[in-house]
Design a protein around this motif. Sequence first.
Motif, PDB file in Angstrom:
ATOM      1  N   ASN A  39     -45.348 -11.262 -28.860  1.00 18.55           N
ATOM      2  CA  ASN A  39     -45.782 -11.248 -30.254  1.00 18.55           C
ATOM      3  C   ASN A  39     -46.639 -12.477 -30.576  1.00 18.55           C
ATOM      4  N   HIS A  40     -46.201 -13.666 -30.146  1.00 13.49           N
ATOM      5  CA  HIS A  40     -46.975 -14.883 -30.377  1.00 13.49           C
ATOM      6  C   HIS A  40     -48.322 -14.808 -29.651  1.00 13.49           C
ATOM      7  N   ALA A  41     -48.284 -14.383 -28.396  1.00 13.43           N
ATOM      8  CA  ALA A  41     -49.529 -14.280 -27.623  1.00 13.43           C
ATOM      9  C   ALA A  41     -50.499 -13.310 -28.291  1.00 13.43           C
ATOM     10  N   MET A  42     -49.986 -12.206 -28.810  1.00 18.42           N
ATOM     11  CA  MET A  42     -50.833 -11.222 -29.469  1.00 18.42           C
ATOM     12  C   MET A  42     -51.487 -11.818 -30.724  1.00 18.42           C
ATOM     13  N   LYS A  43     -50.708 -12.577 -31.504  1.00 18.00           N
ATOM     14  CA  LYS A  43     -51.254 -13.215 -32.705  1.00 18.00           C
ATOM     15  C   LYS A  43     -52.361 -14.202 -32.345  1.00 18.00           C
ATOM     16  N   VAL A  44     -52.143 -14.973 -31.291  1.00 18.00           N
ATOM     17  CA  VAL A  44     -53.133 -15.965 -30.872  1.00 18.00           C
ATOM     18  C   VAL A  44     -54.401 -15.273 -30.374  1.00 18.00           C
ATOM     19  N   VAL A  45     -54.243 -14.262 -29.538  1.00 18.36           N
ATOM     20  CA  VAL A  45     -55.412 -13.532 -29.022  1.00 18.36           C
ATOM     21  C   VAL A  45     -56.171 -12.876 -30.172  1.00 18.36           C
ATOM     22  N   ASN A  46     -55.458 -12.336 -31.127  1.00 19.00           N
ATOM     23  CA  ASN A  46     -56.105 -11.723 -32.294  1.00 19.00           C
ATOM     24  C   ASN A  46     -56.924 -12.756 -33.071  1.00 19.00           C
ATOM     25  N   LEU A  47     -56.337 -13.920 -33.327  1.00 15.11           N
ATOM     26  CA  LEU A  47     -57.048 -14.977 -34.040  1.00 15.11           C
ATOM     27  C   LEU A  47     -58.294 -15.422 -33.269  1.00 15.11           C
ATOM     28  N   LEU A  48     -58.135 -15.668 -31.980  1.00  8.30           N
ATOM     29  CA  LEU A  48     -59.261 -16.114 -31.159  1.00  8.30           C
ATOM     30  C   LEU A  48     -60.325 -15.018 -31.035  1.00  8.30           C
ATOM     31  N   GLY A  49     -59.894 -13.778 -31.006  1.00  6.44           N
ATOM     32  CA  GLY A  49     -60.840 -12.655 -30.972  1.00  6.44           C
ATOM     33  C   GLY A  49     -61.614 -12.542 -32.271  1.00  6.44           C
ATOM     34  N   ASN A  50     -60.921 -12.654 -33.397  1.00 10.24           N
ATOM     35  CA  ASN A  50     -61.593 -12.588 -34.702  1.00 10.24           C
ATOM     36  C   ASN A  50     -62.593 -13.725 -34.888  1.00 10.24           C
ATOM     37  N   GLY A  52     -64.314 -14.908 -32.465  1.00  5.25           N
ATOM     38  CA  GLY A  52     -65.363 -14.734 -31.472  1.00  5.25           C
ATOM     39  C   GLY A  52     -65.188 -15.572 -30.218  1.00  5.25           C
ATOM     40  N   LEU A  53     -64.093 -16.316 -30.138  1.00  3.76           N
ATOM     41  CA  LEU A  53     -63.856 -17.139 -28.948  1.00  3.76           C
ATOM     42  C   LEU A  53     -63.392 -16.291 -27.765  1.00  3.76           C
ATOM     43  N   LEU A  54     -62.746 -15.178 -28.067  1.00  5.39           N
ATOM     44  CA  LEU A  54     -62.364 -14.210 -27.041  1.00  5.39           C
ATOM     45  C   LEU A  54     -63.006 -12.875 -27.364  1.00  5.39           C
ATOM     46  N   GLU A  55     -63.291 -12.142 -26.324  1.00  3.21           N
ATOM     47  CA  GLU A  55     -63.712 -10.745 -26.460  1.00  3.21           C
ATOM     48  C   GLU A  55     -62.490  -9.919 -26.110  1.00  3.21           C
ATOM     49  N   THR A  56     -62.114  -9.015 -26.973  1.00  5.50           N
ATOM     50  CA  THR A  56     -60.957  -8.164 -26.699  1.00  5.50           C
ATOM     51  C   THR A  56     -61.432  -6.756 -26.389  1.00  5.50           C
ATOM     52  N   VAL A  57     -60.752  -6.148 -25.427  1.00  5.73           N
ATOM     53  CA  VAL A  57     -61.075  -4.789 -25.006  1.00  5.73           C
ATOM     54  C   VAL A  57     -59.815  -3.959 -25.212  1.00  5.73           C
ATOM     55  N   ARG A  58     -59.917  -2.936 -26.055  1.00  5.55           N
ATOM     56  CA  ARG A  58     -58.760  -2.098 -26.378  1.00  5.55           C
ATOM     57  C   ARG A  58     -58.562  -1.009 -25.332  1.00  5.55           C
ATOM     58  N   GLY A  59     -57.380  -0.448 -25.374  1.00  8.32           N
ATOM     59  CA  GLY A  59     -57.087   0.732 -24.557  1.00  8.32           C
ATOM     60  C   GLY A  59     -56.517   0.405 -23.195  1.00  8.32           C
ATOM     61  N   ARG A  60     -56.269   1.479 -22.471  1.00 10.96           N
ATOM     62  CA  ARG A  60     -55.706   1.364 -21.128  1.00 10.96           C
ATOM     63  C   ARG A  60     -56.670   0.565 -20.247  1.00 10.96           C
ATOM     64  N   GLY A  61     -56.146  -0.426 -19.559  1.00  6.08           N
ATOM     65  CA  GLY A  61     -56.989  -1.272 -18.734  1.00  6.08           C
ATOM     66  C   GLY A  61     -57.734  -2.327 -19.524  1.00  6.08           C
ATOM     67  N   GLY A  62     -57.405  -2.455 -20.798  1.00  5.47           N
ATOM     68  CA  GLY A  62     -58.057  -3.448 -21.649  1.00  5.47           C
ATOM     69  C   GLY A  62     -57.443  -4.817 -21.470  1.00  5.47           C
ATOM     70  N   GLY A  63     -57.838  -5.714 -22.321  1.00  3.77           N
ATOM     71  CA  GLY A  63     -57.338  -7.075 -22.274  1.00  3.77           C
ATOM     72  C   GLY A  63     -58.260  -7.993 -23.044  1.00  3.77           C
ATOM     73  N   PHE A  64     -58.396  -9.212 -22.562  1.00  9.72           N
ATOM     74  CA  PHE A  64     -59.283 -10.169 -23.224  1.00  9.72           C
ATOM     75  C   PHE A  64     -59.970 -11.040 -22.186  1.00  9.72           C
ATOM     76  N   ARG A  65     -61.124 -11.571 -22.578  1.00 11.48           N
ATOM     77  CA  ARG A  65     -61.877 -12.539 -21.792  1.00 11.48           C
ATOM     78  C   ARG A  65     -62.647 -13.416 -22.766  1.00 11.48           C
ATOM     79  N   LEU A  66     -63.275 -14.448 -22.247  1.00 15.72           N
ATOM     80  CA  LEU A  66     -64.024 -15.353 -23.122  1.00 15.72           C
ATOM     81  C   LEU A  66     -65.100 -14.606 -23.885  1.00 15.72           C
TER      82      LEU A  66
END
Length: 139
Positions: A39-50, A52-66
């Motif tokens: 839950n904490h990791a998801m909140k952090v990734v969401n904030l960083l994605g919003n 623009g520091l991370l690019e998030t990819v939804r769906g099966r096989g998704g994830g995040f990268r810079l």
Amino acid sequence: MRLTAHTDYALRILLHAAVEPERLFSIAQVAAAHAISRNHAMKVVNLLGNAGLLETVRGRGGGFRLGHPAREIALGEVVRLTEPNMSPADCGNCLLQGACGLTGILRKAMAAFLAELDAHTLADAAMGTRLPFPLLQSS
């Protein structure tokens, strides 16, 4: 100054992404590796994605990268984004407010702290960072 766990997690997650910038990392991988709740990791990734520091990819096989090259991400930017309060002391609720010599000193110290972080990028921090073995394998 002591950084919050939220900022610590954000910096760790960004470091992972900076070490292998083309790779998609899953929230579950990073959360497990650092013993961070999902839950904490998801909140952090969401904030960083919003931000623009991370690019998030939804769906099966998704994830995040810079979201940007690591050399373009100042550490001070991350700290300002993730820290809820950059005041080193609660001067607003102090009896000496407005008549205290410490306020200016603390303000200068905070400015110096942030200036040092602004002088370094995520690429600087990632230099020499190695991922733990389990994260090197595909997800």
